[in-house]
Design a protein around this motif. Structure first.
Motif, PDB file in Angstrom:
ATOM      1  N   UNK A  44      38.088  34.121  37.803  1.00  0.00           N
ATOM      2  CA  UNK A  44      36.764  33.324  37.766  1.00  0.00           C
ATOM      3  C   UNK A  44      36.320  33.682  36.192  1.00  0.00           C
ATOM      4  N   UNK A  45      37.217  34.297  35.549  1.00  0.00           N
ATOM      5  CA  UNK A  45      36.750  34.427  34.152  1.00  0.00           C
ATOM      6  C   UNK A  45      36.855  33.044  33.267  1.00  0.00           C
ATOM      7  N   UNK A  46      37.785  32.406  33.221  1.00  0.00           N
ATOM      8  CA  UNK A  46      38.099  31.144  32.272  1.00  0.00           C
ATOM      9  C   UNK A  46      38.420  31.740  30.931  1.00  0.00           C
ATOM     10  N   UNK A  47      38.780  32.874  30.780  1.00  0.00           N
ATOM     11  CA  UNK A  47      39.095  33.616  29.465  1.00  0.00           C
ATOM     12  C   UNK A  47      40.796  33.736  29.233  1.00  0.00           C
ATOM     13  N   UNK A  48      41.254  33.331  28.185  1.00  0.00           N
ATOM     14  CA  UNK A  48      42.571  33.377  27.958  1.00  0.00           C
ATOM     15  C   UNK A  48      43.236  34.771  28.169  1.00  0.00           C
ATOM     16  N   UNK A  49      42.529  36.008  27.362  1.00  0.00           N
ATOM     17  CA  UNK A  49      43.037  37.091  27.724  1.00  0.00           C
ATOM     18  C   UNK A  49      43.272  37.631  28.975  1.00  0.00           C
ATOM     19  N   UNK A  50      42.063  37.197  29.642  1.00  0.00           N
ATOM     20  CA  UNK A  50      41.824  37.709  31.229  1.00  0.00           C
ATOM     21  C   UNK A  50      43.159  36.692  32.146  1.00  0.00           C
ATOM     22  N   UNK A  51      43.276  35.788  31.733  1.00  0.00           N
ATOM     23  CA  UNK A  51      44.383  34.868  32.388  1.00  0.00           C
ATOM     24  C   UNK A  51      45.782  35.590  32.231  1.00  0.00           C
ATOM     25  N   UNK A  52      46.121  36.012  30.736  1.00  0.00           N
ATOM     26  CA  UNK A  52      47.282  36.433  30.484  1.00  0.00           C
ATOM     27  C   UNK A  52      47.496  37.968  31.231  1.00  0.00           C
ATOM     28  N   UNK A  53      46.415  38.739  31.291  1.00  0.00           N
ATOM     29  CA  UNK A  53      46.736  39.926  32.011  1.00  0.00           C
ATOM     30  C   UNK A  53      46.829  39.661  33.580  1.00  0.00           C
ATOM     31  N   UNK A  54      46.133  38.628  33.832  1.00  0.00           N
ATOM     32  CA  UNK A  54      46.361  38.340  35.389  1.00  0.00           C
ATOM     33  C   UNK A  54      47.496  38.025  35.928  1.00  0.00           C
ATOM     34  N   UNK A  55      48.074  37.097  35.032  1.00  0.00           N
ATOM     35  CA  UNK A  55      49.538  36.416  35.252  1.00  0.00           C
ATOM     36  C   UNK A  55      50.710  37.386  35.205  1.00  0.00           C
ATOM     37  N   UNK A  56      50.415  38.455  34.531  1.00  0.00           N
ATOM     38  CA  UNK A  56      51.184  39.482  34.362  1.00  0.00           C
ATOM     39  C   UNK A  56      51.374  40.351  35.470  1.00  0.00           C
ATOM     40  N   UNK A  57      50.120  40.538  36.361  1.00  0.00           N
ATOM     41  CA  UNK A  57      50.033  41.400  37.520  1.00  0.00           C
ATOM     42  C   UNK A  57      50.531  40.546  38.894  1.00  0.00           C
ATOM     43  N   UNK A  58      50.869  39.190  38.852  1.00  0.00           N
ATOM     44  CA  UNK A  58      50.794  38.579  39.963  1.00  0.00           C
ATOM     45  C   UNK A  58      52.529  38.736  40.232  1.00  0.00           C
ATOM     46  N   UNK A  59      52.941  38.879  41.545  1.00  0.00           N
ATOM     47  CA  UNK A  59      54.292  38.806  41.973  1.00  0.00           C
ATOM     48  C   UNK A  59      55.090  37.480  41.660  1.00  0.00           C
ATOM     49  N   UNK A  60      56.444  37.520  41.591  1.00  0.00           N
ATOM     50  CA  UNK A  60      57.257  36.418  41.569  1.00  0.00           C
ATOM     51  C   UNK A  60      56.895  35.713  42.669  1.00  0.00           C
TER      52      UNK A  60
END
Length: 348
Positions: free
Chosen positions: A241-257
């Motif tokens: 819900x952030x729409x922020x690049x930094x938050x998306x980067x951290x989020x993507x790292x946290x998702x399983x394959x």
């Protein structure tokens, strides 16, 4: 009646005016006496005079998160009668385009919005088509009914794709709808719900609504914290819900394959992202908007009416229309949760 209107094409440019009570124009119109109406991110874009707002013909009464009581109905209205309580859907799709006929009316490219394309609900009364009025059971309070439109976004995000039942879910960005998604995900059976934000007030609210873990995103340790909880597996679903690049980067790292990324936040400007990790992880990426009409409303109503979700704690301010300037500035500052106007006096 009093109404909050956007009157000037500039930041701010709003006023509280005495205007006539609107009249029914079409035989399918409904006059609703407004009980409560919430400030939304779209209203803040209009206040700031962002690009989306520039489609408006001024002056226009703002507001699209609305609950109220039916006061009068047109001659062709079939399902409503005076005295019924309703919540309003904010998307008025055309109903005839290719998108609508494929069952995707919630993303109709010709959608019109109350409070944007025609007068909305920051007023004592509002006129809308019957098609956007959703009957509300007595078990749902007027305040919660005013939040059904944004709550529907959270329910929609929770139900799409593989859903959330039995899965570990990360909610990135705990504004009002992100917080609603915490509650919706828990009610719909998520195994663990992890919430991230930079505001202590929002993280505290997320914990109150059932988040298993709340992470301060300013310390840049979102991924490390997720790994400490779940190991290298990561979360199954992340909803941004952030729409922020930094938050998306951290989020993507946290998702399983092979996991899912569901995008709800709207960036305020173009952002650069490294898609390599998205590709190599085999992420399913879903862009989401609105609510499925009206499947999501059925599920949302059930969650609220049965008490499986209680949104009452999200209401940080209940204000008269005359407090408009303070209300918008508080919403922009991030020091509030959900601000509701009560145009006709305090709701029960």
């Amino acid at each position: 009646m009093l109404a909050i209107r956007k009157v000037k094409a500039e930041r701010g440019g709003i006023s509280v005016d005495d205007v006539p009570v609107p009249e029914l124009v079409h035989d399918t119109d409904v006059l609703v006496k407004v009980e409560a109406a919430g400030i939304c991110g779209t209203d803040l874009l209009i206040y700031k005079w962002g690009d989306f707002a520039r489609r408006m013909n001024l002056p226009t009464i703002l507001g699209h998160e609305v609950s109220g009581v039916v006061e009068q109905v047109g001659s062709d209205v079939k399902g409503l009668r005076p005295g019924m309580r309703v919540s309003l859907e904010s998307h008025l799709p055309c109903g005839v385009c290719y998108t609508c006929r494929r069952g995707w009316a919630h993303v109709c490219p010709h959608t019109r919005y109350p409070g944007v394309d025609f007068d909305g609900g920051f007023a004592s009364f509002v006129v809308v088509p019957e098609s956007v009025c959703w009957p509300v059971p007595q078990e749902v309070s007027p305040l919660q009914a005013a939040m059904m439109e944004p709550f529907g976004l959270a329910v929609h995000a929770s139900l799409e794709g593989s859903g959330v039942s039995g899965l570990n879910v990360l909610i990135s960005g705990c504004g009002p709808i992100g917080l609603m998604n915490v509650a919706a995900a828990k009610a719909l059976g998520a195994s663990k719900v992890i919430a991230t934000d930079v505001h202590p007030l929002r993280l505290s609210a997320a914990a109150q609504l059932g988040a298993d873990v709340c992470i301060d995103a300013t310390d840049e340790s979102v991924h490390d914290t997720v790994c400490s909880l779940l190991g290298e597996r990561g979360v199954d679903v992340a909803i941004d819900y952030s729409g922020q690049a930094a938050a998306l980067t951290a989020t993507i790292k946290s998702i399983t394959h092979g996991g899912e990324l569901r995008l709800m936040g709207v960036p305020s400007h173009g952002i650069s992202l490294n898609l390599e990790e998205w590709l190599f992880k085999g992420l399913v990426v879903r862009g989401l908007h609105g609510r499925r009409l009206f499947e999501t409303w059925e599920r949302s109503t059930s969650l609220l009416a049965t008490g499986r979700v209680d949104l009452s704690s999200l209401v940080s301010h209940r204000l008269p229309l005359t407090a408009t300037e303070d209300a918008f500035e508080m919403a922009i500052s991030g020091q509030s949760l959900k601000i509701l106007f009560e145009p006709n006096g305090s709701c029960v």
